[in-house]
Design an enzyme around this catalytic site. Sequence first.
Site, PDB file in Angstrom:
ATOM      1  N   ASP A 111      85.448  27.868  67.728  1.00 12.57           N
ATOM      2  CA  ASP A 111      86.084  27.940  69.039  1.00 12.57           C
ATOM      3  C   ASP A 111      87.534  27.468  69.014  1.00 12.57           C
ATOM      4  O   ASP A 111      87.954  26.732  68.113  1.00 12.57           O
ATOM      5  CB  ASP A 111      85.323  27.079  70.051  1.00 12.57           C
ATOM      6  N   HIS A 162      87.084  32.977  75.045  1.00 11.05           N
ATOM      7  CA  HIS A 162      86.895  31.558  75.343  1.00 11.05           C
ATOM      8  C   HIS A 162      87.867  31.093  76.414  1.00 11.05           C
ATOM      9  O   HIS A 162      88.287  29.929  76.420  1.00 11.05           O
ATOM     10  CB  HIS A 162      87.074  30.749  74.051  1.00 11.05           C
ATOM     11  N   HIS A 166      91.354  27.157  78.115  1.00  9.26           N
ATOM     12  CA  HIS A 166      90.258  26.219  77.854  1.00  9.26           C
ATOM     13  C   HIS A 166      90.055  25.252  79.028  1.00  9.26           C
ATOM     14  O   HIS A 166      89.966  24.031  78.853  1.00  9.26           O
ATOM     15  CB  HIS A 166      90.511  25.452  76.556  1.00  9.26           C
ATOM     16  N   HIS A 256      84.968  24.251  65.279  1.00  9.75           N
ATOM     17  CA  HIS A 256      86.268  24.549  65.886  1.00  9.75           C
ATOM     18  C   HIS A 256      87.313  24.809  64.807  1.00  9.75           C
ATOM     19  O   HIS A 256      87.286  24.177  63.747  1.00  9.75           O
ATOM     20  CB  HIS A 256      86.720  23.401  66.781  1.00  9.75           C
TER      21      HIS A 256
END
Length: 294
Positions: A111, A162, A166, A256
């Site tokens: 991510d 995503h 964020h 990540h």
Amino acid sequence: MKNDEPTVGRRVLLRTAVFAGVAAAGLIISGNETGAPGTAGAPGTPGAPGPAAGAPGSLAGRIPEKSYRLRPMTAEGPLRPPAVRPAVRTRPILELPADASTASSMVLTFDDGPDPRYTPAILDTLSRYGVRAMFFVCGEMATEHRDLLRRMAAEGHVIGNHTWTHPLIPKLGRPALAAEIGRTSEVVEKTVGEAPKWFRAPYGAWNRAAFEIGAELGMEPLAWTVDSLDWEEPGVTTIVGRVLRGAGPRAIVLSHDAGGDRSQSVHALSAYLPQLLARGYRMALPTLPALPPR
């Protein structure tokens, strides 16, 4: 009667002018219809007899033939079939479907990227072992590093959405959330030629609007079953231990490749990936669920 003579004269002149004007107008109209000023005939056929005034095909009947000039020109093409949207879910997908093909399969996901400091090294490791993964990208990162998006796509990885910045989704209004998700899908589509088909909420914080907007954009929501918590930077050994303990059939691993110092994540992948493969696990990609009958 001498007093009336000037009045009669003016009337005669007025009538003469009116008749002359009507005749001139008739010649102009006749010329416009035939394409040759002052010539009677069918359009495009000089010398052919024209219709009588007031008869079918006269000026009154020919105006509709010219009326296309009053309509704007429009491009007509084949109708596009409506986009098929997935069902709106009330919870994200948590693992691969249980079937024979996924009995020994796991999914690796990353991510927050792409980040040129860490994403290339992760792609290198995946390539070294012939493994494909999923990258849930943030739009603000993706738009600055489109070359990494293109590399992901070229090497067979799946690019997911995503959001743009964020954010914590439950704190956003619906228009703001739609912009966060929609802009990211647009950047991915413009860069690699295909919009994302998977969506993941930042922090795993879902709400109904996220499910609905994702479905409207043709995406399925995907969560995870194994959280490496690599964003805490706990050390490479700790990250590796968390992934190996959580490994199992149909598991989805969260890591990540951006959002901070991800050097530990890079080194951890190099350590746990060969161990997972040695245990017989196959790194797979999820397939889109079958759409319900309509």
